[in-house]
Design a protein around this motif. Structure first.
Motif, PDB file in Angstrom:
ATOM      1  N   PHE A 191      -1.685  -2.727   4.704  1.00  0.00           N
ATOM      2  CA  PHE A 191      -1.381  -2.327   6.012  1.00  0.00           C
ATOM      3  C   PHE A 191      -1.460  -3.602   6.898  1.00  0.00           C
ATOM      4  CE2 PHE A 191      -2.863   1.209   3.738  1.00  0.00           C
ATOM      5  CZ  PHE A 191      -1.710   2.238   3.873  1.00  0.00           C
ATOM      6  N   ALA A 192      -0.728  -3.846   7.797  1.00  0.00           N
ATOM      7  CA  ALA A 192      -0.885  -4.811   8.840  1.00  0.00           C
ATOM      8  C   ALA A 192      -1.882  -4.631   9.933  1.00  0.00           C
ATOM      9  CB  ALA A 192       0.348  -5.199   9.808  1.00  0.00           C
ATOM     10  N   SER A 193      -2.510  -3.568  10.276  1.00  0.00           N
ATOM     11  CA  SER A 193      -3.298  -3.081  11.191  1.00  0.00           C
ATOM     12  C   SER A 193      -4.054  -1.621  10.838  1.00  0.00           C
ATOM     13  CB  SER A 193      -2.731  -3.061  12.493  1.00  0.00           C
ATOM     14  OG  SER A 193      -1.784  -1.893  12.696  1.00  0.00           O
ATOM     15  N   ALA A 194      -5.048  -1.371  11.638  1.00  0.00           N
ATOM     16  CA  ALA A 194      -5.503  -0.091  11.577  1.00  0.00           C
ATOM     17  C   ALA A 194      -6.136   0.556  10.241  1.00  0.00           C
ATOM     18  CB  ALA A 194      -4.544   0.936  12.113  1.00  0.00           C
ATOM     19  N   SER A 195      -5.626   0.145   9.211  1.00  0.00           N
ATOM     20  CA  SER A 195      -6.117   0.533   7.855  1.00  0.00           C
ATOM     21  C   SER A 195      -6.161  -0.537   6.752  1.00  0.00           C
ATOM     22  CB  SER A 195      -4.972   1.491   7.209  1.00  0.00           C
ATOM     23  OG  SER A 195      -4.710   2.566   8.297  1.00  0.00           O
ATOM     24  N   LEU A 196      -6.920  -0.302   5.602  1.00  0.00           N
ATOM     25  CA  LEU A 196      -6.991  -1.333   4.804  1.00  0.00           C
ATOM     26  C   LEU A 196      -6.609  -0.792   3.489  1.00  0.00           C
ATOM     27  CD1 LEU A 196     -10.602  -2.415   5.347  1.00  0.00           C
ATOM     28  CD2 LEU A 196      -8.670  -3.701   5.968  1.00  0.00           C
ATOM     29  N   PRO A 197      -6.103  -1.650   2.569  1.00  0.00           N
ATOM     30  CA  PRO A 197      -6.193  -3.139   2.434  1.00  0.00           C
ATOM     31  C   PRO A 197      -4.987  -3.875   3.137  1.00  0.00           C
ATOM     32  CG  PRO A 197      -5.036  -2.566   0.249  1.00  0.00           C
ATOM     33  CD  PRO A 197      -5.524  -1.301   1.195  1.00  0.00           C
ATOM     34  N   ARG A 198      -5.463  -5.137   3.721  1.00  0.00           N
ATOM     35  CA  ARG A 198      -4.362  -5.857   4.234  1.00  0.00           C
ATOM     36  C   ARG A 198      -3.573  -6.319   3.265  1.00  0.00           C
ATOM     37  NH1 ARG A 198      -5.758  -3.758   8.182  1.00  0.00           N
ATOM     38  NH2 ARG A 198      -7.047  -4.546   9.975  1.00  0.00           N
ATOM     39  N   THR A 199      -2.325  -7.327   3.579  1.00  0.00           N
ATOM     40  CA  THR A 199      -1.334  -7.449   2.788  1.00  0.00           C
ATOM     41  C   THR A 199      -1.918  -8.642   1.839  1.00  0.00           C
ATOM     42  OG1 THR A 199       0.224  -7.154   4.156  1.00  0.00           O
ATOM     43  CG2 THR A 199       0.877  -8.703   2.416  1.00  0.00           C
ATOM     44  N   GLU A 200      -2.625  -9.457   2.204  1.00  0.00           N
ATOM     45  CA  GLU A 200      -3.221 -10.421   1.468  1.00  0.00           C
ATOM     46  C   GLU A 200      -4.219 -10.239   0.293  1.00  0.00           C
ATOM     47  OE1 GLU A 200      -5.129 -11.083   5.767  1.00  0.00           O
ATOM     48  OE2 GLU A 200      -3.228 -10.405   4.669  1.00  0.00           O
ATOM     49  N   ASP A 201      -5.155  -8.757   0.864  1.00  0.00           N
ATOM     50  CA  ASP A 201      -5.973  -8.552  -0.154  1.00  0.00           C
ATOM     51  C   ASP A 201      -5.162  -7.572  -1.216  1.00  0.00           C
ATOM     52  OD1 ASP A 201      -7.987  -9.457   1.416  1.00  0.00           O
ATOM     53  OD2 ASP A 201      -8.148  -7.520   2.963  1.00  0.00           O
ATOM     54  N   ALA A 202      -4.124  -6.976  -1.090  1.00  0.00           N
ATOM     55  CA  ALA A 202      -3.420  -6.255  -1.954  1.00  0.00           C
ATOM     56  C   ALA A 202      -2.736  -7.494  -3.031  1.00  0.00           C
ATOM     57  CB  ALA A 202      -2.470  -5.378  -1.268  1.00  0.00           C
ATOM     58  N   VAL A 203      -2.490  -8.578  -2.351  1.00  0.00           N
ATOM     59  CA  VAL A 203      -1.771  -9.553  -3.336  1.00  0.00           C
ATOM     60  C   VAL A 203      -2.560 -10.009  -4.186  1.00  0.00           C
ATOM     61  CG1 VAL A 203      -0.411 -11.878  -3.295  1.00  0.00           C
ATOM     62  CG2 VAL A 203       0.129 -10.185  -1.591  1.00  0.00           C
ATOM     63  N   ARG A 204      -3.859 -10.492  -3.717  1.00  0.00           N
ATOM     64  CA  ARG A 204      -5.061 -10.992  -4.560  1.00  0.00           C
ATOM     65  C   ARG A 204      -5.480  -9.890  -5.470  1.00  0.00           C
ATOM     66  NH1 ARG A 204      -7.098 -13.321   1.049  1.00  0.00           N
ATOM     67  NH2 ARG A 204      -6.175 -15.357   0.977  1.00  0.00           N
ATOM     68  N   ALA A 205      -5.642  -8.616  -5.220  1.00  0.00           N
ATOM     69  CA  ALA A 205      -6.335  -7.772  -6.189  1.00  0.00           C
ATOM     70  C   ALA A 205      -5.100  -7.694  -7.140  1.00  0.00           C
ATOM     71  CB  ALA A 205      -6.174  -6.431  -5.355  1.00  0.00           C
ATOM     72  N   LEU A 206      -3.762  -7.744  -7.005  1.00  0.00           N
ATOM     73  CA  LEU A 206      -2.886  -7.672  -8.022  1.00  0.00           C
ATOM     74  C   LEU A 206      -2.962  -9.009  -9.003  1.00  0.00           C
ATOM     75  CD1 LEU A 206       0.366  -6.303  -6.310  1.00  0.00           C
ATOM     76  CD2 LEU A 206      -0.917  -5.167  -8.232  1.00  0.00           C
ATOM     77  N   ARG A 207      -3.188 -10.082  -8.505  1.00  0.00           N
ATOM     78  CA  ARG A 207      -3.329 -11.471  -9.135  1.00  0.00           C
ATOM     79  C   ARG A 207      -4.579 -11.288 -10.178  1.00  0.00           C
ATOM     80  NH1 ARG A 207       1.312 -13.983  -8.816  1.00  0.00           N
ATOM     81  NH2 ARG A 207       1.769 -14.987  -6.724  1.00  0.00           N
ATOM     82  N   ALA A 208      -5.524 -10.738  -9.483  1.00  0.00           N
ATOM     83  CA  ALA A 208      -6.938 -10.529 -10.314  1.00  0.00           C
ATOM     84  C   ALA A 208      -6.655  -9.544 -11.597  1.00  0.00           C
ATOM     85  CB  ALA A 208      -7.988  -9.906  -9.524  1.00  0.00           C
ATOM     86  N   GLU A 209      -5.687  -8.733 -11.438  1.00  0.00           N
ATOM     87  CA  GLU A 209      -5.350  -7.883 -12.651  1.00  0.00           C
ATOM     88  C   GLU A 209      -4.257  -8.436 -13.475  1.00  0.00           C
ATOM     89  OE1 GLU A 209      -4.038  -4.045 -10.896  1.00  0.00           O
ATOM     90  OE2 GLU A 209      -5.849  -3.935  -9.459  1.00  0.00           O
ATOM     91  N   GLY A 210      -3.925  -9.442 -13.516  1.00  0.00           N
ATOM     92  CA  GLY A 210      -3.179 -10.150 -14.231  1.00  0.00           C
ATOM     93  C   GLY A 210      -1.779 -10.130 -14.001  1.00  0.00           C
ATOM     94  N   VAL A 211      -1.363  -9.477 -13.103  1.00  0.00           N
ATOM     95  CA  VAL A 211       0.280  -9.284 -12.874  1.00  0.00           C
ATOM     96  C   VAL A 211       0.883 -10.744 -12.724  1.00  0.00           C
ATOM     97  CG1 VAL A 211       1.955  -8.596 -11.142  1.00  0.00           C
ATOM     98  CG2 VAL A 211      -0.350  -7.096 -11.547  1.00  0.00           C
ATOM     99  N   ARG A 212       1.978 -10.813 -13.302  1.00  0.00           N
ATOM    100  CA  ARG A 212       2.632 -12.484 -13.145  1.00  0.00           C
ATOM    101  C   ARG A 212       3.174 -12.556 -11.996  1.00  0.00           C
ATOM    102  NH1 ARG A 212       6.736 -12.869 -18.165  1.00  0.00           N
ATOM    103  NH2 ARG A 212       5.005 -12.270 -19.345  1.00  0.00           N
ATOM    104  N   ARG A 213       3.996 -11.746 -11.378  1.00  0.00           N
ATOM    105  CA  ARG A 213       4.750 -12.119 -10.441  1.00  0.00           C
ATOM    106  C   ARG A 213       4.348 -11.098  -9.288  1.00  0.00           C
ATOM    107  NH1 ARG A 213       8.945 -11.472 -12.416  1.00  0.00           N
ATOM    108  NH2 ARG A 213       9.594 -13.536 -12.782  1.00  0.00           N
TER     109      ARG A 213
END
Length: 268
Positions: free
Chosen positions: A184-206
């Motif tokens: 979400f861009a506002s009002a709620s979580l997670p933010r876009t950057e947090d969701a991207v980083r969480a997927l990276r941390a889980e080993g998602v390739r792309r």
């Protein structure tokens, strides 16, 4: 012997009635790209349904306002209108702002029948539009199994709207993507950057970011900034005038028009 009657000349058949006018109600933005995108979408809708009168109104920032747009339709002789909220979820604007604006306008316009269409989402057509934008951004069917998608919406304080976004992400994941996470861009979580980083941390390739928004503006720009800051591999465009979105507007219009067999939603 009676002379045969002269053959009747056949002129062109009259065009079938186009039905109530369609008033698309957008949020509005100081960003000129917003109104330009909304108008591109309504032009696509009009091209799909020749003869249908399609007008646009805004809740804020842009003109005409909802009352002014309805007054102009009424002054031109229109007596039936389908008001369609250009919104993806039933949050505050759909539940409060638009009904209030319509009620104010119709109270001043005798004989104007306004029926309110449902919001656009959720719908398989919107998912198809998201898929289109990801393909246009460079993803192929072969990328699905190794790509995680961040479904990035504007955000809301309305629990119903947040739950809808989460459910869309769950259902979209079942179509073969490695993962689909809401953000979400506002009002709620997670933010876009947090969701991207969480997927990276889980080993998602792309990781791809798919904005679940209709037009450019401040919040879509925030989504794009978050995608860039977190190093997303792919950033899709906003939904905009995608053919699937235009078809969805007509689907909602037709449903509201059919509901006209019941008592009208708002009548002056």
């Amino acid at each position: 012997m009676t002379a045969p009657a002269p053959a009747r000349r056949r002129g062109p058949r009259p065009a079938p009635a186009a039905g109530p006018a369609l008033l698309v109600i957008a949020h509005g933005s100081r960003d000129p790209r917003h109104a330009a995108t909304v108008h591109a979408l309504t032009r696509t809708v009009a091209a799909l349904r020749p003869g249908l009168r399609v007008e646009t109104a805004y809740l804020d920032f842009n003109a005409p306002s909802v009352p002014n747009a309805l007054a102009a339709l009424h002054a031109s002789g229109v007596r039936e209108v389908v008001a369609l909220p250009l919104l993806l979820t039933r949050a505050f604007h759909a539940k409060a702002d638009i009904p209030a604006a319509l009620a104010e306008a119709t109270s001043r316009l005798p004989g104007l029948d306004v029926r309110v269409a449902d919001v656009l989402g959720p719908s398989p057509l919107l998912t198809a539009a998201l898929e289109r934008r990801l393909r246009e951004a460079g993803l192929t069917p072969a990328d699905r199994a190794t790509t995680g998608v961040v479904l990035a919406s504007a955000g809301s304080t309305d629990p119903e709207a947040i739950a809808v976004i989460a459910e869309i992400a769950r259902e979209w994941r079942l179509t073969g993507w490695c993962a689909v996470r809401p953000a979400f861009a506002s009002a709620s979580l997670p933010r876009t950057e947090d969701a991207v980083r969480a997927l990276r941390a889980e080993g998602v390739r792309r990781v791809a970011v798919a904005p679940y928004v209709l037009a450019p503006g401040r919040l879509p720009d925030r989504i794009a900034a978050g995608a860039e800051a977190a190093g997303a591999d792919v950033l899709a465009d906003v939904l905009g005038p995608a053919p699937e979105v235009a078809r969805l507007l007509l689907t909602r219009y037709d449903a509201a028009r059919a509901a006209g067999l019941a008592p009208p939603a708002l009548t002056a």
